[in-house]
Design an enzyme around this catalytic site. Structure first.
Site, PDB file in Angstrom:
ATOM      1  N   CYS A 100       0.818  -1.128  -0.011  1.00  0.00           N
ATOM      2  CA  CYS A 100       0.005  -0.019   0.036  1.00  0.00           C
ATOM      3  C   CYS A 100       1.048   1.191   0.083  1.00  0.00           C
ATOM      4  CB  CYS A 100      -0.953   0.002   1.255  1.00  0.00           C
ATOM      5  SG  CYS A 100      -2.022   1.146   1.402  1.00  0.00           S
ATOM      6  N   HIS A 408       3.853   7.703   7.974  1.00  0.00           N
ATOM      7  CA  HIS A 408       3.279   7.466   6.698  1.00  0.00           C
ATOM      8  C   HIS A 408       1.827   8.261   6.192  1.00  0.00           C
ATOM      9  CE1 HIS A 408       0.203   4.869   8.464  1.00  0.00           C
ATOM     10  NE2 HIS A 408      -0.138   4.302   7.289  1.00  0.00           N
TER      11      HIS A 408
END
Lengths: 485, 143
Positions: A100, A408
């Site tokens: 991802c 992130h």
């Protein structure tokens, strides 16, 4: 919940739980956060990061990034580096959504040019990049082609005309985890993913049109090197992964590791989701090769989505994408394990670095960076909530202790059901539109789940990464249009 | 088919507790909880297609894990949303076997209000236990 009493403050933004905190810890756990972020962290973070510290072969520290929160197995924001000879590989340290990641592209367009067309652009993107439960892509691949894509990654896209050569250069790992072997993935995984190339998925996946206002540029020189040269320049950021294919690869190997972990290798873990196998074992190597296929699927997915974005902008503005300057800034991975060389006890050592909901952030001069970013360090893309904005940062040499890793995203603080009770999707859409953000979603509930208040403040997370020396701010991007899965 | 979502666990994902008087009932409750994450109003799913599922596992909880994974697989690979029609779980010396008849229809966003895609069933805190009230399962779904 109050932070554990054993938590020791190492510096302004580094906190440590010693080995004595839990039986079986092989290394201390380190949490990178401001005092406020640490106070807000849920109990799952402390429990999970110390479980990770018990995994065989882990070196230095089990780390958690400032956006860390309760995950499964690893905390989200968890980082663990294993000795490649004596250590394990754990699918739970990588996540189900293998690779991802985030991709950022700039345009030569400015807010003044895009704003009047924003609805047209968002509506077209919403149609051309399918999202939501079980969505399938507009690209029809047969299973043979899909297997080719799994092994070639972004190069497959270049071959098929869905990529520009520079896109490959500006993708982490140049868009391909070398050594991917599609014979190591199950038919079930292929069946779940072969028609999902070019889809966004759901949950926290999105595609956003953003603007870099001059007052939000913190480091003009690096911003320029990253492609931001105009006032109010428009960029496109998106977040998605390896879809059903990657999820099945992780599920398959989690099950297979559970069967052999203890009887064959004598490995005991504190949470079954941490199921592991020695990296050098047959099972470990099979997963490694299958994981690479999933990582490559995610690169292909994001590359095809970039191709769709170029098509949409080109159609709306009636100009070719080259003319609109839709160029990649970078593509970063979140959920991966990678073999890297880091210094441990003064000695350069080969390590398998697991990053779960965490971004690699290489400093200037590091091998593996594209030539274009050798002076600046790696671009780091930190997505905020759809209401608040996102950041572009650069990797720093001081990130060494965290294996050159940074945050992130903003990190959730509110559960999905809680957010749905607090907000109504349709009302949120109108409120966001009034504030200049045009958003489309396949589901009102899904929109409500992603409300800005369900997340930590991205500004605080980013400040913590800078203060801890993990990455430095280059610019902040403000959303003007968003499609949400 | 009783179930409830557990807000306090795994912030970014969805945790649920499902209960049932028998193993079959708790499996069906857990299936319904998983389905209701992906779409609202699962009771509106029509019985247009049938799927038979046969599974075996040594452990009860892992049999449930396999069963829930089957539903996630059907959603992506066949675009099918299914509910439990009938189920029979047998426990023997070598482990357990499950035979289930599932029925449902193809996912249609125009008909089924979409929720969040379930990427996978995780094993974090995954449990299946029996007490004086019957069976109780807890699972965290990756969203």
């Amino acid at each position: 919940m109050p932070k554990p009493s054993a938590l020791r403050r190492v510096s302004e933004t580094i906190w440590e739980l010693p080995r004595s905190y839990k039986d079986g810890m092989l290394v201390p756990a380190r949490i990178y956060a401001t005092e406020k972020l640490v106070e807000e962290m849920d109990e799952g973070v402390f429990n999970q990061v110390t479980n990770v510290a018990c995994l065989p072969g882990i070196v230095k520290y089990a780390c958690c990034m400032p956006d860390g929160h309760w995950g499964y197995g690893f905390p989200i924001g968890g980082v663990a580096a294993m000795d490649t000879g004596k250590g394990v590989i754990s699918p739970g340290g990588i996540g189900f959504d293998i690779n991802c990641g985030m991709r950022l592209a700039v345009t030569d367009l400015t807010l003044g040019e895009v704003k009047p067309r924003i609805k047209e652009l968002v509506d077209a993107l919403f149609y051309r990049i399918p999202s939501g439960v079980g969505s399938t892509g507009l690209l029809r691949l047969d299973r043979h082609e899909f297997r080719e894509a799994l092994e070639e990654g972004s190069r497959w896209c270049l071959r098929k005309g869905y990529a520009w050569p520079e896109d490959i250069e500006l993708t982490e790992e140049r868009g391909c985890f070398e050594g991917a072997d599609s014979s190591k993935v199950s038919e079930k995984a292929i069946e779940r993913g072969f028609d999902q190339v070019g889809t966004l998925g759901s949950g926290n996946h999105y595609c956003e049109i953003q603007v870099a206002r001059p007052e939000n540029v913190f480091d003009e020189e690096t911003a320029r090197a990253f492609g931001f040269t105009l006032p109010d320049q428009v960029a496109i950021m998106f977040h998605c992964g390896s879809r059903g294919f990657g999820h099945q690869v992780a599920t398959d190997y989690l099950q297979s590791f559970l069967k052999v972990m203890e009887p064959k290798y004598g490995i005991k873990v504190l949470d079954r989701e941490l199921a592991s196998a020695p990296f050098s074992s047959r099972e470990g190597q099979d997963y490694w090769k299958a994981m690479k296929c999933a990582a490559n699927m995610a690169f292909v997915n994001r590359q095809v989505i970039l191709h769709r974005i170029r098509e949409v902008f080109s159609a709306v503005f009636g100009r070719p994408p080259e003319d609109l300057g839709i160029r990649m800034v970078y593509d970063v991975t979140h959920n991966t394990a990678k073999v890297e060389r880091h210094t441990v006890n003064g000695k350069e050592t080969e390590l398998l670095v697991h990053r779960k909901g965490a971004t690699r952030a290489f400093p200037p001069g590091m091998k593996g960076l594209p030539e274009k970013y050798m002076q600046t360090g790696q671009p780091v893309i930190i997505g905020g909530s759809m209401e608040t904005g996102s950041y572009l940062l650069a990797g720093l040499g001081t990130g060494k202790e965290a294996f050159y890793t940074t945050a992130h995203g903003s990190g959730r603080t509110m559960s999905r059901h809680h957010a749905k009770r607090m907000y109504r999707g349709s009302k949120l859409q109108h409120e966001m539109e009034a504030r200049g953000i045009y958003v489309r979603s396949v589901t009102w509930g899904g929109l409500a789940e992603e409300a800005g208040a369900a997340y930590k403040k991205v500004d605080e997370v980013v400040e913590a990464t800078e203060s801890a020396g993990l990455s430095k701010r280059v610019l902040r991007l403000i959303p003007i249009g968003n499609i949400k899965g | 088919m009783p179930y409830r979502y557990l807000d306090e666990i795994a912030t970014a994902d969805v945790a649920f507790e499902a209960t049932g008087k028998s193993l079959e009932e708790v499996f069906a409750s857990a299936a319904e909880a998983t389905l209701n994450v992906m779409i609202d109003e699962p009771e509106r799913i029509e019985k247009k297609e049938r799927v038979s599922v046969k599974l075996e596992n040594r452990d009860r909880d892992m049999l449930l894990y396999d069963f829930l994974n089957e539903l996630v697989y059907l959603k992506d690979a066949k675009k099918l949303l299914v509910r439990v029609e009938s189920m029979d779980i047998k426990e023997g010396a070598d482990g357990l076997s499950l035979e289930a008849e599932l029925s449902g229809e193809e996912l249609d966003p125009a008909k089924h209000p979409l929720g969040a895609d379930v990427k996978a069933v995780t094993l974090h805190m995954f449990s299946l236990e029996k007490d004086e009230n019957g069976w109780r399962a807890v699972a965290v779904l990756d969203i």
